[in-house]
Design a protein around this motif. Structure first.
Motif, mmCIF file in Angstrom:
data_model
loop_
_atom_site.group_PDB
_atom_site.id
_atom_site.type_symbol
_atom_site.label_atom_id
_atom_site.label_comp_id
_atom_site.label_asym_id
_atom_site.label_seq_id
_atom_site.Cartn_x
_atom_site.Cartn_y
_atom_site.Cartn_z
ATOM 1 N N ARG A 18 -1.247 5.125 -6.063
ATOM 2 C CA ARG A 18 -0.639 4.603 -7.298
ATOM 3 C C ARG A 18 -0.556 3.083 -7.243
ATOM 4 N N GLU A 19 -0.110 2.554 -6.091
ATOM 5 C CA GLU A 19 -0.005 1.097 -5.952
ATOM 6 C C GLU A 19 -1.366 0.434 -6.091
ATOM 7 N N ILE A 20 -2.390 1.055 -5.523
ATOM 8 C CA ILE A 20 -3.733 0.489 -5.593
ATOM 9 C C ILE A 20 -4.237 0.499 -7.030
ATOM 10 N N TYR A 21 -3.991 1.604 -7.720
ATOM 11 C CA TYR A 21 -4.419 1.662 -9.124
ATOM 12 C C TYR A 21 -3.724 0.581 -9.948
ATOM 13 N N GLN A 32 -9.788 5.333 -13.584
ATOM 14 C CA GLN A 32 -8.470 5.966 -13.517
ATOM 15 C C GLN A 32 -8.589 7.442 -13.136
ATOM 16 N N GLN A 33 -9.585 8.143 -13.712
ATOM 17 C CA GLN A 33 -9.733 9.566 -13.434
ATOM 18 C C GLN A 33 -10.002 9.821 -11.958
ATOM 19 N N GLU A 34 -10.846 8.962 -11.357
ATOM 20 C CA GLU A 34 -11.155 9.114 -9.935
ATOM 21 C C GLU A 34 -9.904 8.920 -9.087
ATOM 22 N N LEU A 35 -9.114 7.903 -9.423
ATOM 23 C CA LEU A 35 -7.892 7.651 -8.669
ATOM 24 C C LEU A 35 -6.890 8.784 -8.842
ATOM 25 N N ARG A 36 -6.815 9.331 -10.049
ATOM 26 C CA ARG A 36 -5.887 10.441 -10.287
ATOM 27 C C ARG A 36 -6.301 11.674 -9.474
ATOM 28 N N GLU A 37 -7.598 11.918 -9.366
ATOM 29 C CA GLU A 37 -8.075 13.054 -8.576
ATOM 30 C C GLU A 37 -7.758 12.843 -7.096
ATOM 31 N N LEU A 38 -7.951 11.614 -6.622
ATOM 32 C CA LEU A 38 -7.622 11.311 -5.230
ATOM 33 C C LEU A 38 -6.123 11.445 -4.987
ATOM 34 N N GLU A 39 -5.342 10.957 -5.931
ATOM 35 C CA GLU A 39 -3.886 11.047 -5.817
ATOM 36 C C GLU A 39 -3.439 12.502 -5.728
ATOM 37 N N ASN A 40 -4.118 13.374 -6.460
ATOM 38 C CA ASN A 40 -3.748 14.783 -6.473
ATOM 39 C C ASN A 40 -4.060 15.472 -5.153
ATOM 40 N N GLN A 41 -4.939 14.860 -4.340
ATOM 41 C CA GLN A 41 -5.246 15.447 -3.035
ATOM 42 C C GLN A 41 -4.073 15.327 -2.069
ATOM 43 N N CYS A 42 -3.224 14.332 -2.279
ATOM 44 C CA CYS A 42 -2.070 14.156 -1.389
ATOM 45 C C CYS A 42 -0.983 15.152 -1.778
ATOM 46 N N HIS A 102 5.456 2.126 4.805
ATOM 47 C CA HIS A 102 6.637 2.951 4.466
ATOM 48 C C HIS A 102 6.389 3.872 3.263
ATOM 49 N N GLY A 103 5.261 4.530 3.260
ATOM 50 C CA GLY A 103 4.974 5.473 2.188
ATOM 51 C C GLY A 103 3.994 6.522 2.672
ATOM 52 N N TYR A 104 3.177 7.003 1.768
ATOM 53 C CA TYR A 104 2.188 8.026 2.071
ATOM 54 C C TYR A 104 1.080 7.885 1.025
ATOM 55 N N PRO A 105 -0.077 8.538 1.222
ATOM 56 C CA PRO A 105 -1.238 8.266 0.377
ATOM 57 C C PRO A 105 -1.011 8.342 -1.124
ATOM 58 N N LYS A 106 -0.276 9.323 -1.601
ATOM 59 C CA LYS A 106 -0.080 9.429 -3.055
ATOM 60 C C LYS A 106 0.575 8.163 -3.601
ATOM 61 N N LYS A 107 1.572 7.677 -2.887
ATOM 62 C CA LYS A 107 2.253 6.454 -3.301
ATOM 63 C C LYS A 107 1.310 5.265 -3.220
ATOM 64 N N TYR A 108 0.537 5.197 -2.140
ATOM 65 C CA TYR A 108 -0.368 4.058 -1.964
ATOM 66 C C TYR A 108 -1.453 4.036 -3.040
ATOM 67 N N GLU A 115 -5.955 18.467 3.055
ATOM 68 C CA GLU A 115 -6.685 18.397 1.790
ATOM 69 C C GLU A 115 -7.894 17.472 1.865
ATOM 70 N N ASP A 116 -8.226 16.973 3.069
ATOM 71 C CA ASP A 116 -9.444 16.178 3.272
ATOM 72 C C ASP A 116 -9.412 14.824 2.562
ATOM 73 N N LEU A 117 -8.231 14.244 2.410
ATOM 74 C CA LEU A 117 -8.116 12.953 1.717
ATOM 75 C C LEU A 117 -8.421 11.809 2.690
ATOM 76 N N HIS A 118 -9.298 10.902 2.275
ATOM 77 C CA HIS A 118 -9.747 9.777 3.114
ATOM 78 C C HIS A 118 -9.224 8.484 2.492
ATOM 79 N N MET A 119 -8.074 8.005 2.984
ATOM 80 C CA MET A 119 -7.510 6.765 2.442
ATOM 81 C C MET A 119 -8.399 5.565 2.745
#
Length: 777
Positions: free
Chosen positions: A345-348, A3-13, A337-343, A379-383
């Protein structure tokens, strides 16, 4: 994935971060939504948006010191948006809103607010809506404090009266002519309430015997506005110096004080989760590329403010700040129809499901993992890496549906089977200084090119050039099957070491990336670098003006500048003028094959192909077999670089369709057989019995099979099983036989007839259902 890793990735968006105007506003008015509504001419909707954050919109639209406009992104291309004037237009042109102000049930707590200026009245209004009993003490003859210092022209008195009428609607008690500190002491006030807010205006009577700061003003906590006395809070002019007076900041102080008082009375933390309060910067990135500079819309009658039409045009200048840089360039990110932060969350949530449908599986498996998103993300986020890790997690949990990647995995295993795989030194040598590794897709698409390249390399490179035919394991890596990928790489490493660990020359960009990444001790040089350095057959520069051609760079080598350079050097020597596509080199787009997108989401892959081939009307040249074949399959004239190097007729080379899936298998088998016979004088092992079956397949059925990912060898296996075991059904009306067989995780069905020594195929399909056998008594 934790969860922590996903939250950090989510924060990059940063897409959900506020635009600069809203961030700079101390109470974070939703300027973007407000201007969007005004640009549509919906002033009533715009006013409702204002009222969500502004307690007194009529007043503030006349006197706000608008810190928002100073940071408006529009200033980089013209004038800042006239935000305050647009707020006034909302008041002027909206329909009369007689909305009910929601008030929570009454609480048994009482708050006294000292001061009837903007700060005190805002605190009183917010607390009254929360159900507290609120009393306002005002020293003067009317509410509003310094608002009355504005001229009638700047701030008409009826505007003040109309806005402040909401105080009565929420049940606030007003006591006029009461001077706190003179008419009533702080002790008496504190004894008469559960919490006290001091905002007495510019000229308070003393300091209420509270602790002072170095400026001689009442000392308050910068976050909570708490003073040195329990239950007493202070704001407004007590925190602002006289030359710092700001109407919007006064409102913000009142709001923040109300939050603190509410928490104090509920006996919860006054400081928790308060990072977003007050004026601040923003991480939101908004590209200004292509934005036309525009001046502010002039007012025909400035004293009256914007007309409705002027306001619409001015609001239309707002660029609606958002990031979405990755979504702009990626059909995958756009399709859902979204963007990385939303995706993320869905993946988590998808990975957290214990029982039930995993709705994000398609999202996870549709990504090409190409990395373009990271190239354009501020922010260098790699989906792609997020999706790849999610696939690995699903595989580990045993929750990856077989339908997603079954076909390419089987294709990989076939390429590495005895039928196709080969590892040999150059004929007449016992060692290899170099090893040509064409990759499974070039071998499947253009086996004749593989033979020609190998011949050219053996002529130009001293010390022996070995050859290895097989798959690098990319399908296993992309699908998240870590164990299978590791075993595939172990086999490759063993064969490579047995050949003396020669320098690798891959003819495929994906193979180049896989080998460079997972064989760090190996020297890996692309085929294009070798040809660029040593020359190549057929390099005859035609006379006349160079023909323009567009280069499609391969996404798996987007960071390999030396490959980009070598490819272009080769094309220039061949006499072509090069046009760069809008997204090229390190920002190139995927062709739809990467990450096995085409197998998980073929409709999306077709859109990816369409988007890419429409980027230029010129003929394309690709140096990946799959890129070339995918583009050609949709009617785009596309060459493989080897087509040009070996001088194939242009029209034939540019328009030829790539082979179907069955023929790709056959091409690999035939390539191995031909090389064994021509170079080493050897023949391959006998075919298995079912492989000798003769099938009659019409072009229509072959096209259907390719769409359904069914191979000729699959049909042969089904028919052989049916004919040898008798497990089949005969339709006496049509004379056709129906049979099914499940060699692995997929069940194949075939409808056929036996005519003149061959089996004629009438239909074929597959599914992932279990077919239960009827139990015998």
């Amino acid at each position: 994935m934790e969860q922590q890793e996903l939250r950090e990735l989510e924060n990059q968006c940063i897409q959900e971060h506020p635009p600069g105007c809203s961030a700079a506003c101390p109470i974070h008015v939703d300027v973007r939504s407000m201007t969007a509504a005004v640009s549509r001419g919906d002033f009533t909707a715009a006013l409702k948006i204002l009222k969500k954050t502004l307690p007194f919109p009529g007043i503030i639209s006349r006197v706000c010191d608008h810190p928002c406009q100073a940071v408006c992104k529009r200033r980089e291309a013209g004038d800042a948006i006239s935000i305050v004037a647009l707020e006034r237009a909302c008041i002027d042109w909206a329909a009369d809103i007689r909305e009910r102000i929601p008030v929570l049930p009454a609480k048994d707590k009482r708050v006294i607010v000292v001061g009837g200026g903007l700060s005190g009245l805002t605190a009183a209004f917010d607390l009254a809506k929360k159900g507290f009993a609120v009393t306002v003490l005002e020293a003067g003859r009317h509410l509003g404090g310094s608002l009355w210092d504005f001229s009638e022209k700047e701030l008409p008195r009826e505007i003040i009266s109309k806005d402040l009428a909401v105080l009565e609607k929420v049940g606030i008690e007003i006591r006029m002519g009461t001077v706190a500190g003179r008419d009533v002491s702080l002790d008496a006030l504190r004894a008469d309430c559960d919490a006290l807010y001091l905002a007495p205006g510019q000229h308070p009577e003393g300091t209420f015997d509270l602790e002072l700061n170095e400026r001689g003003r009442i000392s308050t906590d910068p976050v909570t506005f708490a003073t040195s006395r329990d239950g007493v809070f202070a704001g407004g002019s007590l925190r602002q110096a006289p030359n710092e007076h700001s109407p919007i900041q006064s409102i913000a102080d009142g709001r923040r004080a109300a939050i603190s008082i509410d928490r104090y009375l509920q006996r919860v933390s006054l400081t928790a989760v308060r990072i977003g309060e007050g004026s601040q910067g923003t991480r939101l990135y908004t590209s200004m590329e292509g934005i036309e500079p525009l001046p502010a819309v002039p007012m025909e009658h400035p004293e009256q403010g914007f007309s409705a039409e002027e306001a619409k045009r001015e609001a239309g200048r707002c660029i609606q700040c958002e990031c979405m840089e990755c979504v702009k360039v990626c059909e995958f990110l756009n399709a859902f129809h979204g963007y990385p932060k939303k995706y993320i969350r869905e993946i988590y949530n998808n990975l957290s499901i214990v029982m039930g449908t995993r709705h994000a599986n398609k999202l996870i498996n549709s990504c090409s993992i190409c990395g373009l998103c990271r190239e354009v993300c501020p922010e260098d986020l790699h989906m792609g890496l997020v999706c790849k890790k999610a696939r690995e997690a699903l595989v580990k949990m045993g929750k990856m549906p077989p339908s997603a990647h079954d076909f390419p995995i089987r294709d990989m295993l076939f390429s590495n089977s005895e039928k196709c795989s080969l590892a040999r030194h150059q004929p007449g040598t016992a060692a290899s200084r170099f090893l040509f590794f064409p990759g499974c897709q070039l071998s499947a698409s253009a086996p004749e090119h593989v033979k020609k390249v190998y011949g050219a390399l053996t002529e130009k490179l001293p010390g022996g050039v070995g050859i290895m035919l097989r798959c690098c394991g990319a399908p296993a890596d992309w699908s998240g099957r870590h164990g299978l990928f590791e075993s595939t790489m172990d086999d490759f490493r063993r064969l490579w070491e047995e050949m003396g660990s020669p320098e690798l020359i891959p003819g495929c960009s994906t193979c180049y990336e896989i080998l460079k990444t997972h064989l760090p001790n190996a020297r890996v040089t692309s085929l294009w670098e070798v040809f660029d350095r040593l020359g190549f057959p057929g390099a005859v520069k035609p006379e006349g003006s160079p023909k323009a051609i567009a280069v499609h760079d391969t996404c798996t080598t987007r960071h390999e500048e030396q490959i980009h350079k070598s490819v272009r050097n080769i094309l220039e020597r061949l006499g072509y003028g090069i046009e760069e596509l809008p997204l090229t080199r390190e920002k190139t787009e995927c062709c739809g094959y990467g990450g096995m997108m085409f197998f998980a989401n073929p409709e999306l892959a077709k859109e990816v192909i369409r988007r890419r081939i429409e980027a230029s009307p010129l003929d394309y040249v690709a140096y990946c077999a799959m890129c070339r074949d995918y583009f050609a399959s949709r009617g785009k004239r596309t060459f493989h670089l080897l087509d040009l190097i070996f001088g194939l007729p242009e029209d034939e080379a540019a328009t030829k369709k790539g082979p179907g899936y069955s023929y790709r298998h056959e091409n690999r088998v035939r390539l191995k057989a031909a090389m064994l016979k021509e170079l080493w004088g050897e023949t391959m092992a006998e075919q298995r019995e079912y492989e000798t079956l003769r099938l009659g397949i019409s072009p229509r059925i072959q096209e259907l099979m390719d769409q359904r990912l069914i191979l000729v060898e699959d049909l042969k296996a089904v028919i052989h099983f049916a004919e040898t075991t008798g497990t089949k059904l005969l339709n006496r009306q049509t004379g056709r036989t129906m049979a099914h067989y499940k060699p692995a995780s997929v069940t194949y069905w075939v409808e056929y007839t036996h005519e003149g020594g061959e089996f004629v195929i009438h239909n074929a399909y597959s599914h992932r259902m279990e077919v239960a056998e009827e139990s015998k008594p």
